[in-house]
Design a protein around this motif. Sequence first.
Motif, PDB file in Angstrom:
ATOM      1  N   VAL A 103      44.575  35.741  43.908  1.00  7.56           N
ATOM      2  CA  VAL A 103      42.889  35.575  43.311  1.00  7.56           C
ATOM      3  C   VAL A 103      43.485  33.206  43.314  1.00  7.56           C
ATOM      4  CG1 VAL A 103      43.163  35.810  41.141  1.00  7.56           C
ATOM      5  CG2 VAL A 103      40.473  35.126  42.071  1.00  7.56           C
ATOM      6  N   ALA A 166      39.488  39.568  40.563  1.00 12.85           N
ATOM      7  CA  ALA A 166      39.274  39.112  42.097  1.00 12.85           C
ATOM      8  C   ALA A 166      38.827  39.055  42.656  1.00 12.85           C
ATOM      9  CB  ALA A 166      39.897  40.884  42.879  1.00 12.85           C
ATOM     10  N   ASP A 167      37.567  37.962  42.056  1.00 10.88           N
ATOM     11  CA  ASP A 167      37.432  36.823  42.412  1.00 10.88           C
ATOM     12  C   ASP A 167      37.052  36.049  42.151  1.00 10.88           C
ATOM     13  OD1 ASP A 167      34.860  36.450  43.459  1.00 10.88           O
ATOM     14  OD2 ASP A 167      32.984  37.452  42.964  1.00 10.88           O
ATOM     15  N   PRO A 168      37.068  35.099  43.405  1.00 10.41           N
ATOM     16  CA  PRO A 168      37.513  33.471  42.438  1.00 10.41           C
ATOM     17  C   PRO A 168      36.204  32.707  42.272  1.00 10.41           C
ATOM     18  CG  PRO A 168      37.692  33.703  44.745  1.00 10.41           C
ATOM     19  CD  PRO A 168      37.643  35.440  44.505  1.00 10.41           C
TER      20      PRO A 168
END
Length: 659
Positions: A103, A166-168
């Motif tokens: 990420v 995990a989410d930018p």
Amino acid sequence: MARTIRTSLAVLLLLAVGCSADGDDAADEPVDPGTAAPTVRNDLPWPMHPIDSRFRGANGLGQGDVNGDGLDDFATNYEFDQRFEIALHPGPRVDPRTPWPTVTAFVPDPLTENTGINAESAALGDLDGDGNTDLLGGQGWSDIPGIEGNQAGARIVWGPGGDAAADPEAWVDGGRLAATIDGGHFHWVQVHDVNEDGLLDGVLAGRVHGGTGEAAGIRWLEAPEDPAQRRDLDQWQVHTIVEDQPGTHGAVFADIDEDGDADITLVNADFDTDDADEALVWYENPGPGPDQAELWVSHEIYAGPEFDGKPQVAVADLDGDGFEDLLTQTARDIYWFRKTATDPVTFDRVVITKDPVAQQFSRPIAVADLDGDDRLDIVGGLVHEESTLAPDRASVFWMSYDGDRPAADNWTTHVIKWGSGTTSLVPSLGEKWDQFRVVDVDGDDDPDIVANNEEWWIDLYPKAFSDQDPEEAMVGVVWFENRLADDPYTFEEVDGLVAVETEHRTDDPDGSWVIRNRDPGFGGEGYLQSAETIETTPGRAGSSPGSTFTIDVAGGRYQVWARTLVPEVWGSQLGGAASDEAWVVVDDGPPLRIGGDRPPTHRWAWVRAEAPLELDSGRHTLSLRTREGGYAVDRIVLTTARGADAPTGVGPTETRAAP
């Protein structure tokens, strides 16, 4: 004088065969600390598995559990691609030899010459007290901002924790602390509770800012006591620990005087440090309370001009006497500073001369019990010189001692990885090991090594970070798998067929092939790709040992197939028809060419060796050797079936022998 174990393959295989089926062998017998060490079953180079190899300039390695799954993740700052990336451990039930999710915690948007951040260091920790892991980044200055970026200072990026990690889009950039902007060139950061108030602070250091001339010194960034104010960077206080410390890279926290608080120790030696100023020093923590904001007292342990740029320090009680010692490297030696007293603090310097295979520009160092004999071992890494880290140099190594106690002259050097040779035409670039973290990556109860390599990428010349090519990166962040308690890999014939998964090589005598997992569609955990990026005359079979595989066959005439991939571009000189051939050699016989028929690029395809092999019954050594750089080989199959068609898909299941 140190010596190197370079046990022959035949001896290792005899050891493996000689182990009884019920495990009643010397490696499993209990050993009393301070007596005979257990037999190491597998002293071959360790497999080097990729973690993140998408970008250039991986010159930092922060460690922490970002998503709360109980496993260590790793933050890396990519200096030449202007970003902070986090590689997430695949999880407790996923093989970490397979690709790791990644990420982007921060990248400038838009990514232009004026926004490059010169990412120099990264650390992980909960800086706002919300239970989630955040990122503290150190940034530097450059006089070539279009390649290295700029914007010196300390940046905080707030982490979301859990699955959102995990989410930018869930990572929130807090910006730079105003009091640190252009206050030095910062290439070392840590997260640490400096004043012992239960809140994690930041610590920042580096070298002189090339634009302002201001020394980074060492500073600590005090978190606000009120949780509601911690995301307001204007509420953070910046205190100076040391004003004029000019070169800090591998500093560590340790209670040097054993008074209950953490001091800082480092080797003051950078590329711009005068020889007269190079020294191992420690800075005395004044203790919690008002004095904490004052300058820390400096104590010199040793001064000398022999240190390489940015040496690191390891802290450990190497001899088990109850005192924590300090260790660092020079090109020629390991310096063991054995603590002898604490009031006042005194050290004896023990010079451990390294084996010649480990004598070169040196930086990272760590201490851990790698072989389970209840003794501490030394781990070290080398840095290229003029773009070259020769194949006869142990670019990563570990050292164990003989006898009851460590001394200057009773160390044995073991190779973890051999050098990759010349990887660039630019003298300032090459194989450059930067930082190590010793951690059990695969959960098998032995310590592995996570490492970052700053400058080993495919493209031979630096170019603007705004002109990115996803194929440029080569090594980046990896982990070395500790297989000392395991037998060497072997493969056996089953129903007239031997199937070899190339990442399961028996031996890696040089750095000519690298385990990778970037191109999808491979079988198993990865594949081998020739690391050669310099255009050379094809035909290195006589000079490069390559990667070797041990095979047991029934005997007969064997067709040899290989599942391969040709890169469209490899470096600035290779790719396509210049990267579509390799050699296969059995028992030092004549080389057989595989490839060369110009298959489509970037697509896995089966190719057959130019001639069959006549093999006697028994054990043989199969070598995969470089002919043209960039060629990738996923699987090798030997079959006695006459007129056999090419395997399909990823091919037959590997026929690896049971341990």
